[in-house]
Design an enzyme around this catalytic site. Structure first.
Site, PDB file in Angstrom:
ATOM      1  N   CYS A   1      -1.604   0.659  -6.626  1.00  0.00           N
ATOM      2  CA  CYS A   1      -0.216   0.293  -6.339  1.00  0.00           C
ATOM      3  C   CYS A   1      -0.097  -1.195  -6.049  1.00  0.00           C
ATOM      4  CB  CYS A   1       0.308   1.116  -5.156  1.00  0.00           C
ATOM      5  SG  CYS A   1       2.026   0.755  -4.729  1.00  0.00           S
TER       6      CYS A   1
ATOM      7  N   CYS B   1       2.343  -2.045  -3.248  1.00  0.00           N
ATOM      8  CA  CYS B   1       1.814  -1.776  -1.907  1.00  0.00           C
ATOM      9  C   CYS B   1       0.813  -2.837  -1.464  1.00  0.00           C
ATOM     10  CB  CYS B   1       1.127  -0.410  -1.872  1.00  0.00           C
ATOM     11  SG  CYS B   1       2.119   0.964  -2.477  1.00  0.00           S
ATOM     12  N   ASP B   2      -0.072  -3.236  -2.387  1.00  0.00           N
ATOM     13  CA  ASP B   2      -1.243  -4.015  -1.980  1.00  0.00           C
ATOM     14  C   ASP B   2      -1.329  -5.419  -2.562  1.00  0.00           C
ATOM     15  OD1 ASP B   2      -2.116  -1.784  -0.556  1.00  0.00           O
ATOM     16  OD2 ASP B   2      -3.136  -0.951  -2.307  1.00  0.00           O
TER      17      ASP B   2
END
Length: 333
Positions: free
Chosen positions: A133, A136-137
């Site tokens: 992701c 997300c990261d």
């Protein structure tokens, strides 16, 4: 017999549990015996969930959401659903332990699973340089050299997004041409931070405590070489967890559960779906949570109409003898 069963334990399922519990529906949440908490249990710092300006660890966030649901009366059971029977007014859910639970309504929120390469190091270095992701990261890879595996639209989106943070982004693809749409290809080709590695498959991920590189195998010649990296994003697709409801609920061409417009109503009255299992596009924790809210409100309305219509309540043993009914549809007339 219960009023409501919720299958799943991610943001969609547990948010639905909060709303349902506050509505005095006393929901039973059936979480996995192994993967309770969903994909966020494999995520370190979560910086894009509202209310946590200093970020929050994925497992901590899921623990807090579950505690909130339990505070209002939700019951969580750690077991695996092995089969469902949604064929009548009573919905039955059978667990791996052999126990069967019945309810008047069910929310199906089993999420989705990122497709994995299936090589050594992928699981071991998850959260330590291996991610599925970018949203997300990506922030954690500022000025790093990283790679994205894949050749579809999602891979191009991930790679383009990651150029906001990384100094260099390789796109590793098994073939010599992309599967992505033309506009996504053009966008990636035009980005000076992106370099394509064609006819290559990742066969090993290097690093002990963090990703230090990958081993690539040429899909034409079979030759292998190492590529130094500080992060690897796998973008080869994801699959909604719908195996329990194949031939039970209608699915979309993308393989997600079909729902009626912006509602959570599935093709079977009394069965609702929420989260990644209905979402082939966004797949974020916050959108899953919002979807869980919709499902809980739809389920609450369904149960209220059952009561208002004078149909048997979950406490009435005669409900099993009634024909199928759609009280939501009936309420429109």
């Amino acid at each position: 017999m219960r009023q409501l069963i919720i299958i799943g334990s991610g943001p969609a399922a547990l948010t639905a549990a909060i709303y349902a519990a506050r509505a005095n529906l006393a929901p039973l949440v059936i979480a996995s015996s192994v993967e309770a908490g969903g994909e966020l249990m494999n995520t370190t710092e979560v910086e894009n969930f509202p209310g946590f300006p200093e970020a929050v660890q994925g497992p901590e966030l899921m623990t807090k959401i579950q505690e909130q649901a339990e505070k209002f009366g939700a019951e969580v059971v750690y077991d695996d659903v092995v089969s469902v029977d949604f064929g009548g007014p009573v919905k039955s859910v059978k667990l791996g332990s052999g126990t069967t639970h019945d309810a008047a309504a069910v929310i199906f929120a089993t999420g989705s699973a990122y497709r994995k390469i299936g090589i050594e190091g992928e699981e071991r270095l998850s959260g330590r340089g291996v991610s599925w992701c970018a949203t997300c990261d990506g922030f954690f890879f500022r000025e790093r050299t990283i790679a994205v595996v894949g050749g579809g639209d999602s891979a191009m989106e991930e790679a383009t997004f990651l150029t906001r943070f990384a100094s260099k982004v390789y796109v590793i693809h098994r073939r010599d041409e992309l599967r992505a749409s033309k506009i996504m290809q053009e966008r990636a080709f035009a980005n000076e931070k992106i370099e394509f590695v064609w006819n290559s498959a990742v066969v090993d991920i290097l690093g002990t405590d963090a990703v230090t590189g990958v081993v690539l195998e040429d899909t034409v010649t079979g030759e292998r070489r190492e590529l130094p990296l500080e992060g690897l994003f796998v973008a080869i697709g994801n699959d909604p967890r719908t195996h329990l409801v194949h031939d039970v609920l209608d699915l979309t061409p993308e393989g997600t559960i079909w729902v009626d417009g912006r509602s959570s109503r599935t093709s079977v009255p009394g069965v609702f779906a929420a989260g990644d299992v209905i979402d082939p596009t966004y797949r974020q924790a916050v959108t899953a949570a919002a979807s869980g809210t919709v499902a809980a409100l739809d389920a609450e309305h369904f149960l209220a109409v059952l009561n208002e219509a004078g149909l048997p309540t979950p406490d009435d043993d005669q409900i099993a003898g009634l024909p199928d009914a759609d009280p939501v549809a009936a309420s429109r007339h």
